[in-house]
Design an enzyme around this catalytic site. Structure first.
Site, PDB file in Angstrom:
ATOM      1  N   HIS A  24     -11.367 -49.346  16.417  1.00 26.98           N
ATOM      2  CA  HIS A  24     -11.910 -50.684  16.036  1.00 26.98           C
ATOM      3  C   HIS A  24     -11.347 -51.712  16.859  1.00 26.98           C
ATOM      4  O   HIS A  24     -10.134 -52.353  16.707  1.00 26.98           O
ATOM      5  CB  HIS A  24     -11.255 -50.938  14.544  1.00 26.98           C
ATOM      6  CG  HIS A  24     -12.078 -52.109  13.858  1.00 26.98           C
ATOM      7  ND1 HIS A  24     -12.772 -52.119  12.671  1.00 26.98           N
ATOM      8  CD2 HIS A  24     -12.094 -53.551  14.497  1.00 26.98           C
ATOM      9  CE1 HIS A  24     -13.508 -53.237  12.429  1.00 26.98           C
ATOM     10  NE2 HIS A  24     -13.171 -54.066  13.419  1.00 26.98           N
ATOM     11  N   HIS A  26     -12.919 -55.121  19.345  1.00 30.41           N
ATOM     12  CA  HIS A  26     -14.309 -55.915  19.800  1.00 30.41           C
ATOM     13  C   HIS A  26     -14.172 -56.149  21.264  1.00 30.41           C
ATOM     14  O   HIS A  26     -13.191 -56.953  21.685  1.00 30.41           O
ATOM     15  CB  HIS A  26     -14.455 -57.128  18.786  1.00 30.41           C
ATOM     16  CG  HIS A  26     -14.706 -56.806  17.432  1.00 30.41           C
ATOM     17  ND1 HIS A  26     -15.889 -56.992  17.044  1.00 30.41           N
ATOM     18  CD2 HIS A  26     -13.968 -56.271  16.591  1.00 30.41           C
ATOM     19  CE1 HIS A  26     -15.989 -56.824  15.848  1.00 30.41           C
ATOM     20  NE2 HIS A  26     -14.637 -56.400  15.481  1.00 30.41           N
ATOM     21  N   ASP A  28     -15.929 -58.366  22.919  1.00 30.09           N
ATOM     22  CA  ASP A  28     -15.950 -59.855  22.975  1.00 30.09           C
ATOM     23  C   ASP A  28     -14.676 -60.451  22.386  1.00 30.09           C
ATOM     24  O   ASP A  28     -14.495 -61.674  22.386  1.00 30.09           O
ATOM     25  CB  ASP A  28     -17.043 -60.514  22.513  1.00 30.09           C
ATOM     26  CG  ASP A  28     -17.595 -60.232  21.096  1.00 30.09           C
ATOM     27  OD1 ASP A  28     -17.091 -59.154  20.708  1.00 30.09           O
ATOM     28  OD2 ASP A  28     -18.219 -60.721  20.216  1.00 30.09           O
ATOM     29  N   GLY A 186     -19.281 -59.856  11.450  1.00 33.92           N
ATOM     30  CA  GLY A 186     -19.680 -61.232  10.936  1.00 33.92           C
ATOM     31  C   GLY A 186     -19.026 -61.365   9.642  1.00 33.92           C
ATOM     32  O   GLY A 186     -18.426 -60.644   9.002  1.00 33.92           O
ATOM     33  N   HIS A 213     -18.022 -53.013   8.729  1.00 37.92           N
ATOM     34  CA  HIS A 213     -16.906 -53.968   8.194  1.00 37.92           C
ATOM     35  C   HIS A 213     -17.042 -54.331   6.794  1.00 37.92           C
ATOM     36  O   HIS A 213     -18.091 -54.824   6.530  1.00 37.92           O
ATOM     37  CB  HIS A 213     -16.999 -55.291   9.098  1.00 37.92           C
ATOM     38  CG  HIS A 213     -16.557 -55.254  10.363  1.00 37.92           C
ATOM     39  ND1 HIS A 213     -17.106 -54.844  11.372  1.00 37.92           N
ATOM     40  CD2 HIS A 213     -15.296 -55.997  10.885  1.00 37.92           C
ATOM     41  CE1 HIS A 213     -16.335 -55.105  12.642  1.00 37.92           C
ATOM     42  NE2 HIS A 213     -15.346 -55.694  12.220  1.00 37.92           N
ATOM     43  N   GLU A 216     -12.950 -56.757   3.734  1.00 32.21           N
ATOM     44  CA  GLU A 216     -11.828 -57.646   4.838  1.00 32.21           C
ATOM     45  C   GLU A 216     -11.650 -59.073   3.944  1.00 32.21           C
ATOM     46  O   GLU A 216     -10.874 -59.350   3.537  1.00 32.21           O
ATOM     47  CB  GLU A 216     -12.619 -57.640   6.182  1.00 32.21           C
ATOM     48  CG  GLU A 216     -11.765 -58.558   7.169  1.00 32.21           C
ATOM     49  CD  GLU A 216     -12.137 -58.957   8.463  1.00 32.21           C
ATOM     50  OE1 GLU A 216     -13.563 -58.749   8.483  1.00 32.21           O
ATOM     51  OE2 GLU A 216     -11.689 -59.332   9.527  1.00 32.21           O
ATOM     52  N   ASP A 312      -8.673 -54.932  16.570  1.00 33.78           N
ATOM     53  CA  ASP A 312      -9.692 -55.653  16.238  1.00 33.78           C
ATOM     54  C   ASP A 312      -9.817 -56.523  17.480  1.00 33.78           C
ATOM     55  O   ASP A 312     -10.883 -56.372  18.282  1.00 33.78           O
ATOM     56  CB  ASP A 312      -9.181 -56.516  14.951  1.00 33.78           C
ATOM     57  CG  ASP A 312     -10.667 -56.987  14.174  1.00 33.78           C
ATOM     58  OD1 ASP A 312     -11.518 -56.395  14.520  1.00 33.78           O
ATOM     59  OD2 ASP A 312     -10.375 -57.930  13.415  1.00 33.78           O
TER      60      ASP A 312
HETATM   61  O1  LIG Z   1     -12.804 -58.785  12.066  1.00 32.55           O
HETATM   62  C1  LIG Z   1     -13.885 -59.006  12.122  1.00 32.55           C
HETATM   63  N1  LIG Z   1     -14.595 -59.160  10.954  1.00 32.55           N
HETATM   64  C2  LIG Z   1     -15.943 -59.413  11.166  1.00 32.55           C
HETATM   65  N2  LIG Z   1     -16.632 -59.568  12.411  1.00 32.55           N
HETATM   66  C3  LIG Z   1     -15.741 -59.697  13.260  1.00 32.55           C
HETATM   67  C4  LIG Z   1     -14.485 -59.369  13.247  1.00 32.55           C
HETATM   68  N3  LIG Z   1     -14.226 -59.455  14.748  1.00 32.55           N
HETATM   69  C5  LIG Z   1     -15.116 -59.611  15.277  1.00 32.55           C
HETATM   70  N4  LIG Z   1     -16.249 -60.090  14.779  1.00 32.55           N
HETATM   71  C6  LIG Z   1     -17.630 -60.248  15.176  1.00 32.55           C
HETATM   72  O2  LIG Z   1     -18.014 -59.325  15.817  1.00 32.55           O
HETATM   73  C7  LIG Z   1     -18.738 -59.668  16.646  1.00 32.55           C
HETATM   74  C8  LIG Z   1     -19.321 -58.351  17.657  1.00 32.55           C
HETATM   75  O3  LIG Z   1     -18.030 -57.796  18.584  1.00 32.55           O
HETATM   76  C9  LIG Z   1     -18.035 -60.668  17.365  1.00 32.55           C
HETATM   77  O4  LIG Z   1     -18.813 -61.677  18.169  1.00 32.55           O
HETATM   78  C10 LIG Z   1     -17.529 -61.468  16.092  1.00 32.55           C
HETATM   79  O5  LIG Z   1     -18.432 -62.201  15.794  1.00 32.55           O
HETATM   80 ZN   LIG Z   2     -13.614 -56.194  13.663  1.00 30.36          ZN
END
Ligand SMILES: O=c1[nH]cnc2c1ncn2[C@@H]1O[C@H](CO)[C@@H](O)[C@H]1O
Ligand SMILES: [Zn+2]
Length: 376
Positions: A24, A26, A28, A186, A213, A216, A312
């Site tokens: 997990h 991201h 970005d 998101g 997701h 959380e 994350d």
């Molecule tokens: O921990 C999280 N929980 C929910 N959404 C997330 C988390 N971290 C990042 N993103 C979302 O996932 C998109 C794609 O990678 C990111 O742009 C962010 O908006």
């Molecule tokens: Zn995430």
């Protein structure tokens, strides 16, 4: 009277050498601050809140530290802004692979939402292909540097948007070209996973893998929907499964988890070995957990849930796999055996074929930990 010797605290040098598997992360959320600045300068993006790398890194960490998932997510507007051309996406993906490999990660799945990278005119398939190319280049460079890593991409659909059917189809189309599966991400509250049921039903018809997701920023109903309604293979975070576990009196669950009672959903998650992609530091920042010492990951480990350790967003959390592991060692008493167990859990839960998972476990993870055990 004989005293049990205190377990040796693992040094940072040792933890950094431990083989790691990451499910997990991201794409970005993991840019180098200097890369953001370079890409902003090249593309003329003028919205950055700081112009030197240290200050920018600090800004991300501070801004993400708000205690709210929604505000945490706002920081992504800056990283997404500089990931809008094929070259930008390939560079970020290449650096992701190199940085993870340098941290001892031997297998990683990195996720991104293609729909967020089309503002510069790319098509969804061009976005995906640029990322895959960057990951391949990064793998080659890491191997040449003596730190081999296997990189897989997951395609994310944003849960507030309406692109999940299309993104799910792309996850299937690119399955044999470096895409391991699908995810939704998101803001969680108000956007239940069942909004995207048709995408999940399609993926199941196609025998494809997905994680969601869930659990959380929102609790058990979100986890229940993700598993029982949508059919998720894994849970992104899932930390709120704690709401279905009763500990008889405070902190009384011992190292084997005695003293804890599982509700039906928690029991199902454990019985079915549903992997939990846990991200300790991220949870502190979004308010999903209070401290590393009290983070549910340790109780869930003791209860033998299929726990995995994840980053994350390395940029927003100022973290790495080594740092997450070291925090668990220093603040929650994790041992080298615990780290090995979580790493094998992650490999068992990876979205690559079984024989390939096994090969990494047997030929990379186990020998790597054996060498470290011999060194302690
Ligand atoms: O921990 C999280 N929980 C929910 N959404 C997330 C988390 N971290 C990042 N993103 C979302 O996932 C998109 C794609 O990678 C990111 O742009 C962010 O908006
Ligand atoms: Zn995430």
């Amino acid at each position: 009277m004989t005293e049990t010797p205190a377990p040796a605290v693992l040094s940072a040098a040792l933890v950094s050498r431990a083989p790691k598997a990451l499910l997990h992360d991201h794409l970005d959320g993991g840019l180098r601050p200097q890369t953001i600045i370079d890409l902003a300068n090249e593309s003329g993006y003028a919205g950055l809140p700081a112009s030197d790398a240290d200050a920018l890194g600090q800004w991300f960490r501070d801004s993400a530290d708000s205690g709210s998932l929604e505000r945490y997510l706002e920081t992504f507007s800056h990283t997404v802004a500089v990931m809008q051309t094929a070259d930008q996406l390939s560079r970020v993906a290449r650096e992701c692979a190199i940085d993870l490999a340098a941290d001892g990660v031997v297998y990683a799945e990195t996720r991104f939402a293609p729909e967020q990278h089309v503002a510069g005119g790319l098509s969804l398939t061009e976005v995906i292909e640029a990322v895959l190319e960057g990951l391949r280049d990064g793998e080659a460079e890491a191997a040449a540097a003596g730190t081999p890593i296997r990189m897989v991409a997951l395609l994310t659909a944003m849960r507030h948007a309406a692109k999940s059917d299309e993104i799910a189809e792309l996850a299937v189309r690119y399955r044999d070209q470096g895409v391991g599966g699908f995810d939704i991400a998101g803001a969680e509250a108000g956007f239940p996973p069942s909004r995207h049921l048709s995408a999940f039903e399609y993926l199941r018809r196609e025998n494809a893998h997905f994680t969601i997701h869930a659990g959380e920023a929102f609790g058990l109903p979100s986890i229940w929907e993700a598993i029982q309604w949508c059919g998720a293979d894994r849970l992104g975070h899932g930390v709120r499964i704690m709401d279905d576990i009763t500990v008889s009196d405070s902190d009384s669950a011992d190292a084997e988890g005695e003293g804890a009672t599982l509700g039906r959903l928690a029991a199902y998650v454990r019985d079915c070995r549903i992997p939990l992609e846990m991200c300790p530091t991220s949870n502190l920042q979004t308010g999903a957990a209070e401290s590393i010492a009290t983070h549910p990951i340790s109780l869930l480990k003791d209860l033998r849930f299929r726990v995995t350790i994840n980053t994350d967003n390395r940029l927003m959390s100022g973290t790495s796999m080594s740092r997450e592991m070291q925090l668990l060692v220093d603040e929650a008493g994790w041992t080298l055996d615990d780290l090995r167990w979580a790493t094998i859990n992650a490999m068992k839960s990876a979205f690559i074929p079984f024989d390939e998972r096994l090969a990494i476990i047997e030929h990379v993870v186990k020998p790597g930990y054996a060498a470290l055990s011999a060194a302690t």
